[in-house]
Every structure is written in structure tokens, then in C-alpha cells.
Design a protein around this motif. Structure first.
Motif, mmCIF file in Angstrom:
data_model
loop_
_atom_site.group_PDB
_atom_site.id
_atom_site.type_symbol
_atom_site.label_atom_id
_atom_site.label_comp_id
_atom_site.label_asym_id
_atom_site.label_seq_id
_atom_site.Cartn_x
_atom_site.Cartn_y
_atom_site.Cartn_z
ATOM 1 N N ILE A 12 -32.341 13.792 9.051
ATOM 2 C CA ILE A 12 -33.371 14.403 9.808
ATOM 3 C C ILE A 12 -33.254 15.863 10.028
ATOM 4 O O ILE A 12 -34.376 16.613 9.915
ATOM 5 C CB ILE A 12 -33.532 13.715 11.176
ATOM 6 N N LYS A 15 -34.103 17.877 6.687
ATOM 7 C CA LYS A 15 -35.265 17.839 6.312
ATOM 8 C C LYS A 15 -36.121 18.673 7.329
ATOM 9 O O LYS A 15 -37.524 18.873 7.390
ATOM 10 C CB LYS A 15 -35.906 16.338 6.325
ATOM 11 N N LYS A 17 -37.119 18.009 10.456
ATOM 12 C CA LYS A 17 -38.046 16.972 11.360
ATOM 13 C C LYS A 17 -37.610 16.835 12.633
ATOM 14 O O LYS A 17 -36.170 16.808 12.992
ATOM 15 C CB LYS A 17 -38.251 15.734 10.726
ATOM 16 N N LYS A 21 -40.989 12.980 15.729
ATOM 17 C CA LYS A 21 -42.084 12.878 14.683
ATOM 18 C C LYS A 21 -41.665 11.654 13.856
ATOM 19 O O LYS A 21 -42.535 10.939 13.286
ATOM 20 C CB LYS A 21 -41.893 14.171 13.970
ATOM 21 N N VAL A 22 -40.173 11.377 13.697
ATOM 22 C CA VAL A 22 -39.861 10.217 12.799
ATOM 23 C C VAL A 22 -40.255 9.017 13.571
ATOM 24 O O VAL A 22 -40.837 8.198 13.057
ATOM 25 C CB VAL A 22 -38.415 10.302 12.783
ATOM 26 N N TYR A 55 -41.430 8.641 4.663
ATOM 27 C CA TYR A 55 -41.562 9.853 5.624
ATOM 28 C C TYR A 55 -40.553 11.003 5.075
ATOM 29 O O TYR A 55 -41.136 12.025 5.160
ATOM 30 C CB TYR A 55 -41.407 9.597 6.937
ATOM 31 N N LEU A 56 -39.427 10.662 5.147
ATOM 32 C CA LEU A 56 -38.332 11.916 4.720
ATOM 33 C C LEU A 56 -38.388 12.322 3.213
ATOM 34 O O LEU A 56 -37.740 13.091 2.901
ATOM 35 C CB LEU A 56 -37.180 11.439 5.403
#
Length: 90
Positions: A12, A15, A17, A21-22, A55-56
Motif C-alpha cells: 500500500i 503504491k 495509496k 482509499k483501499v 485495485y493495487l
């Protein structure tokens, strides 16, 4: 017997993020995400892992890692020797 290491917190961060958001995009509660980030789960939710991978934009191997007992022992010995070296410097 070895164990599975969950590298989600590092991923996380890499990336760029936020956990918020995750949680939003992967439809997961913050407590559950924190448990994954802190390696405190005993059963992995594969549907959640699929959403996180999407997502990632990563593969599951970026999140889950098998660590054998030998690798774990070697890492522990390395940390102990590094700590001993630091004490010598002081």
C-alpha cells in the motif's frame, strides 16, 4: 513448518495509496484491513485478495509470501548479529 507473511502494508505504501482509499475501493472495513497489514489473520479471504490485487494492480505474490523455517531462522540470526554490532559501536 514455515508460514505465510502478508506484505500488504508495504505494498500500500509503495503504491502511494492510503488505507482509507483501499478500504473504500475494496469494500473492506478498516479493522479487517489493519489485521491483514499486521499479519493478524488466520484465514485469507480470497475474494478480498482479488479486489485488492485489482485495485493495487498487482499479483497475489506481491501480497502473500511463503517463509520457510530456515529463512525465518536465518533472518532472526542476521538481526541478532546486527544488534550485537550496534552495541559494540556504542
Amino acid at each position: 513448518m514455515g508460514h505465510i507473511n502478508i506484505k500488504l502494508a508495504d505494498l500500500i505504501f509503495e503504491k502511494g495509496k492510503s488505507k482509507n482509499k483501499v478500504c473504500y475501493h475494496c469494500e473492506v472495513q478498516r479493522t479487517q484491513l489493519n489485521n491483514y497489514c499486521n499479519n493478524k489473520v488466520s484465514r485469507v479471504d480470497l475474494a478480498l485478495m482479488a479486489r485488492v490485487c485489482e485495485y493495487l494492480d498487482c499479483d497475489i505474490s506481491a501480497i502473500l509470501e511463503y517463509v520457510s523455517d530456515e529463512e525465518d531462522l536465518n533472518a532472526k540470526e542476521t538481526k541478532e548479529s546486527e544488534a550485537a554490532e550496534e552495541e559494540k559501536k556504542d
